[in-house]
Motif scaffolding. Structure first.
Motif, PDB file in Angstrom:
ATOM      1  N   ASP A  87      16.175  47.989-148.649  1.00 33.03           N
ATOM      2  CA  ASP A  87      16.085  46.688-149.319  1.00 33.03           C
ATOM      3  C   ASP A  87      15.089  46.704-150.488  1.00 33.03           C
ATOM      4  O   ASP A  87      15.202  45.911-151.419  1.00 33.03           O
ATOM      5  N   ILE A 117      22.577  37.323-156.842  1.00 34.71           N
ATOM      6  CA  ILE A 117      22.317  38.125-155.625  1.00 34.71           C
ATOM      7  C   ILE A 117      23.119  39.436-155.676  1.00 34.71           C
ATOM      8  O   ILE A 117      22.760  40.421-155.043  1.00 34.71           O
ATOM      9  N   HIS A 124      19.506  40.195-162.893  1.00 39.22           N
ATOM     10  CA  HIS A 124      19.145  39.473-161.669  1.00 39.22           C
ATOM     11  C   HIS A 124      17.867  38.669-161.873  1.00 39.22           C
ATOM     12  O   HIS A 124      17.810  37.473-161.581  1.00 39.22           O
ATOM     13  N   ARG A 128      17.480  34.625-161.577  1.00 38.40           N
ATOM     14  CA  ARG A 128      16.718  34.110-160.433  1.00 38.40           C
ATOM     15  C   ARG A 128      15.591  33.198-160.910  1.00 38.40           C
ATOM     16  O   ARG A 128      15.313  32.161-160.320  1.00 38.40           O
ATOM     17  N   GLY A 273      24.031  29.925-149.771  1.00 36.68           N
ATOM     18  CA  GLY A 273      22.678  30.395-149.459  1.00 36.68           C
ATOM     19  C   GLY A 273      21.900  29.363-148.666  1.00 36.68           C
ATOM     20  O   GLY A 273      21.238  29.685-147.686  1.00 36.68           O
ATOM     21  N   ARG A 325      24.623  47.462-149.746  1.00 38.58           N
ATOM     22  CA  ARG A 325      24.284  48.052-151.030  1.00 38.58           C
ATOM     23  C   ARG A 325      25.223  49.226-151.284  1.00 38.58           C
ATOM     24  O   ARG A 325      25.882  49.710-150.368  1.00 38.58           O
ATOM     25  N   PHE A 379      14.112  41.606-148.004  1.00 42.10           N
ATOM     26  CA  PHE A 379      12.863  42.063-148.621  1.00 42.10           C
ATOM     27  C   PHE A 379      13.141  42.486-150.042  1.00 42.10           C
ATOM     28  O   PHE A 379      14.293  42.662-150.420  1.00 42.10           O
ATOM     29  N   HIS A 382      15.454  40.738-153.929  1.00 39.54           N
ATOM     30  CA  HIS A 382      16.446  39.725-153.550  1.00 39.54           C
ATOM     31  C   HIS A 382      15.974  38.845-152.389  1.00 39.54           C
ATOM     32  O   HIS A 382      16.753  38.032-151.894  1.00 39.54           O
ATOM     33  N   CYS A 384      15.013  36.136-149.982  1.00 42.78           N
ATOM     34  CA  CYS A 384      15.545  34.773-150.078  1.00 42.78           C
ATOM     35  C   CYS A 384      14.681  33.830-150.918  1.00 42.78           C
ATOM     36  O   CYS A 384      13.493  33.652-150.643  1.00 42.78           O
TER      37      CYS A 384
HETATM   38  C1  HEM Z   1      17.205  30.246-142.506  1.00 43.24           C
HETATM   39  C2  HEM Z   1      17.704  30.104-143.695  1.00 43.24           C
HETATM   40  C3  HEM Z   1      18.021  31.232-144.651  1.00 43.24           C
HETATM   41  C4  HEM Z   1      18.215  32.565-144.401  1.00 43.24           C
HETATM   42  C5  HEM Z   1      18.180  33.284-143.073  1.00 43.24           C
HETATM   43  C6  HEM Z   1      18.497  33.201-145.676  1.00 43.24           C
HETATM   44  C7  HEM Z   1      18.737  34.561-145.841  1.00 43.24           C
HETATM   45  C8  HEM Z   1      18.854  35.200-147.047  1.00 43.24           C
HETATM   46  C9  HEM Z   1      19.021  36.623-147.218  1.00 43.24           C
HETATM   47  C10 HEM Z   1      19.147  37.629-146.105  1.00 43.24           C
HETATM   48  C11 HEM Z   1      19.062  36.882-148.549  1.00 43.24           C
HETATM   49  C12 HEM Z   1      19.252  38.257-149.209  1.00 43.24           C
HETATM   50  C13 HEM Z   1      17.977  39.033-149.135  1.00 43.24           C
HETATM   51  C14 HEM Z   1      18.056  40.454-149.589  1.00 43.24           C
HETATM   52  O1  HEM Z   1      19.099  40.920-150.050  1.00 43.24           O
HETATM   53  O2  HEM Z   1      17.008  41.132-149.536  1.00 43.24           O
HETATM   54  C15 HEM Z   1      18.946  35.610-149.225  1.00 43.24           C
HETATM   55  C16 HEM Z   1      18.956  35.447-150.580  1.00 43.24           C
HETATM   56  C17 HEM Z   1      19.037  34.218-151.176  1.00 43.24           C
HETATM   57  N1  HEM Z   1      18.901  32.979-150.587  1.00 43.24           N
HETATM   58 FE1  HEM Z   1      18.561  32.618-148.644  1.00 43.24          FE
HETATM   59  N2  HEM Z   1      18.454  32.245-146.652  1.00 43.24           N
HETATM   60  C18 HEM Z   1      18.163  31.027-146.079  1.00 43.24           C
HETATM   61  C19 HEM Z   1      18.010  29.814-146.737  1.00 43.24           C
HETATM   62  C20 HEM Z   1      18.199  29.623-148.072  1.00 43.24           C
HETATM   63  C21 HEM Z   1      18.096  28.346-148.750  1.00 43.24           C
HETATM   64  C22 HEM Z   1      17.715  27.010-148.112  1.00 43.24           C
HETATM   65  C23 HEM Z   1      18.434  28.576-150.066  1.00 43.24           C
HETATM   66  C24 HEM Z   1      18.569  27.592-151.190  1.00 43.24           C
HETATM   67  C25 HEM Z   1      17.697  26.977-151.773  1.00 43.24           C
HETATM   68  C26 HEM Z   1      18.688  30.000-150.198  1.00 43.24           C
HETATM   69  C27 HEM Z   1      19.032  30.642-151.372  1.00 43.24           C
HETATM   70  C28 HEM Z   1      19.079  32.016-151.539  1.00 43.24           C
HETATM   71  C29 HEM Z   1      19.315  32.664-152.824  1.00 43.24           C
HETATM   72  C30 HEM Z   1      19.558  31.960-154.138  1.00 43.24           C
HETATM   73  C31 HEM Z   1      19.286  34.050-152.604  1.00 43.24           C
HETATM   74  C32 HEM Z   1      19.466  35.168-153.631  1.00 43.24           C
HETATM   75  C33 HEM Z   1      18.128  35.743-154.002  1.00 43.24           C
HETATM   76  C34 HEM Z   1      18.195  36.907-154.983  1.00 43.24           C
HETATM   77  O3  HEM Z   1      19.179  37.611-155.050  1.00 43.24           O
HETATM   78  O4  HEM Z   1      17.205  37.105-155.708  1.00 43.24           O
HETATM   79  N3  HEM Z   1      18.542  30.579-148.970  1.00 43.24           N
HETATM   80  N4  HEM Z   1      18.800  34.603-148.288  1.00 43.24           N
END
Ligand code: HEM
Length: 434
Positions: A87, A117, A124, A128, A273, A325, A379, A382, A384
């Motif tokens: 990651d 993402i 990215h 972001r 998300g 990935r 981690f 990307h 969250c």
């Molecule tokens: C318990 C709730 C949540 C979990 C478990 C979760 C989990 C994740 C995971 C696993 C990723 C990818 C991480 C990676 O590839 O390293 C991610 C990315 C992301 N999450 Fe969440 N998420 C949650 C809640 C939210 C919420 C509330 C939002 C909206 C505001 C959100 C928006 C996003 C966005 C936009 C990304 C992309 C980040 C990037 O690529 O830079 N998530 N999330």
């Protein structure tokens, strides 16, 4: 014990494709030849039988190659530290949609929708940055009041002394209301957002009306049309703190409608998300407390434990089962040679049960010393964006629940999603004592 049969099935209908990973004999997980284990099989998650297969892989073959699985050939990374390594190595392990993106299923080229993402730097990072302020501390503070008011209203309206579906009445309702706020979407039409989010994520083999990519696309095009209109309205108004306005005014995103695939991809990312993930954490918390009644008692005696319980719920549930990935060069990982072009899958759900990283990982323990030590938010670059918002919603909801209800009793088994990405609970009967 099941006779060893090939795990790779091509059936389109659920029910026909369980293969060796059947849930009716979990002893099988420890005796089946390793090359028959295919943890991409969505039945493992729908039947809630994934645990022993990952325990076996973590013990016997932590970086495991599946040849010709249900979703092609891929590496499974199952240990906490190896998942962290993948990651955080974005120069070696790409998220690029055009190489395959972030889920195990290889989406046909015509239906690939880049979003940030599913991009690598620098694109990215630029995109972001545009939406990150939605969860800036000041904005979270503002949102907290709205969440508390809405949570209270939802909880006060629940029936007492009768069985109802917690998923629909609470988990979906609260997260959908939140989404409507984040997008500044017409509040009365908010369930349309839930519908679009469901369509975007449903597995085409799950037995719903969305049984092909063209059918999914038809609905998503309606969503695109709707948001394009909203976008143009917001673009003409001064910037506001909602996601559409932020994208419409952001330097790296203001021309998104001219790239409809990417526009749609980013809309789906922001919709899904923040929706399915938080929704399933809300449902999963109630389920975990019922499965671990001593923890529920502990919580009632000391409601301040909500603070450490919330991250523990998110670890225990692991709402995102995996991220994928694609290797862009040959690389060694835990003694295995991964070749350029190989699909590499980080099974967060397994890393969160890794006994070398987390003590008693199969137990739900609401007062862990380091509850935030989990992989559920990923981690690296990307990680969250919405993690603090998700925790905020869960914290407020549980504070309000504890002020009202002595218990929420589970009245039957939950039903779960047919998915290897979203660890979903689709319905869960509960009762609040009269
Ligand atoms: C318990 C709730 C949540 C979990 C478990 C979760 C989990 C994740 C995971 C696993 C990723 C990818 C991480 C990676 O590839 O390293 C991610 C990315 C992301 N999450 Fe969440 N998420 C949650 C809640 C939210 C919420 C509330 C939002 C909206 C505001 C959100 C928006 C996003 C966005 C936009 C990304 C992309 C980040 C990037 O690529 O830079 N998530 N999330």
């Amino acid at each position: 014990m099941n006779a060893p049969v090939t795990v790779v099935m091509t059936a389109d209908a659920p029910g026909d494709d369980r293969g060796n990973n059947r849930g009716d004999d979990q002893g099988d997980a420890w005796s089946v030849p390793l090359d028959r284990i295919d943890v991409s099989n969505p039945h493992l998650y729908q039947d809630d039988t994934w645990q022993p297969y990952f325990a076996r892989l973590r013990r016997d073959d932590p970086v495991h190659y599946t040849k010709d699985g249900m979703y092609g050939s891929f590496w499974s990374v199952t240990k906490y530290k190896d998942i962290m390594q993948v990651d955080t190595s974005q120069t070696v392990f790409s998220s690029d949609a055009m190489l395959g993106g972030i889920v195990i299923r290889d989406v046909p080229m015509d239906f690939r929708r880049p979003s940030f993402i599913a991009m690598d730097p620098p694109k990215h990072d630029e995109q972001r940055k545009v939406v990150a302020p939605i969860v800036a501390p000041m904005n979270l503070q503002k949102l907290a009041g709205t969440i508390r008011e809405r949570a209270a209203r939802i909880l006060d309206d629940l029936p007492r002394g009768e069985t109802f579906d917690w998923v629909d009445r609470v988990s979906i309702e609260l997260t959908t209301q939140m989404l409507a706020t984040l997008f500044d979407f017409p509040f009365e039409q908010r369930r349309t957002l839930t519908h679009w989010s469901n369509v975007a994520t449903v597995n085409t083999r799950a037995g719903t009306e969305i049984d092909s990519e063209p059918k999914r696309d038809a609905v998503l095009q309606q969503m695109l049309t709707y948001f394009t209109k909203l976008w143009h309205e917001r673009a003409q108004q001064p910037p506001r703190p909602d996601l559409i306005s932020m994208l419409a005014h952001g330097e790296a995103t203001r021309d998104l409608p001219s790239r409809p695939h990417e526009f749609l991809g980013n809309l789906i990312l922001l919709l899904v998300g923040g929706n399915d993930t938080t929704r399933n954490s809300i449902s999963g918390g109630v389920l975990a407390l019922n499965r671990f009644p001593d923890e529920y008692r502990k919580l009632r005696q000391n409601p301040a434990l909500v603070t450490s319980m919330v991250p523990e719920i998110i670890r225990y549930v692991t709402p995102v089962i995996h991220m994928r990935r694609t290797a862009v060069e040959d690389v060694d990982l835990a003694g295995k040679r991964i070749r350029k072009g190989d699909k590499v899958v980080m099974w967060y759900i397994s890393g969160n049960r890794d006994e070398d990283a987390i003590e008693r990982p199969d137990d739900f323990i609401i007062d862990r010393a380091r509850p935030r030590q989990h992989l559920s938010f990923g981690f690296g670059i990307h990680r969250c964006v919405g993690n603090r918002l998700a925790e905020l919603q869960l914290t407020i909801l549980w504070e309000e629940i504890l002020q009202r209800f002595p218990t929420i009793e589970l009245m039957g088994e939950p039903t779960r999603s047919y998915s290897n990405v979203i660890h979903g609970i689709t319905s869960m009967p509960v009762r609040i004592p009269a």
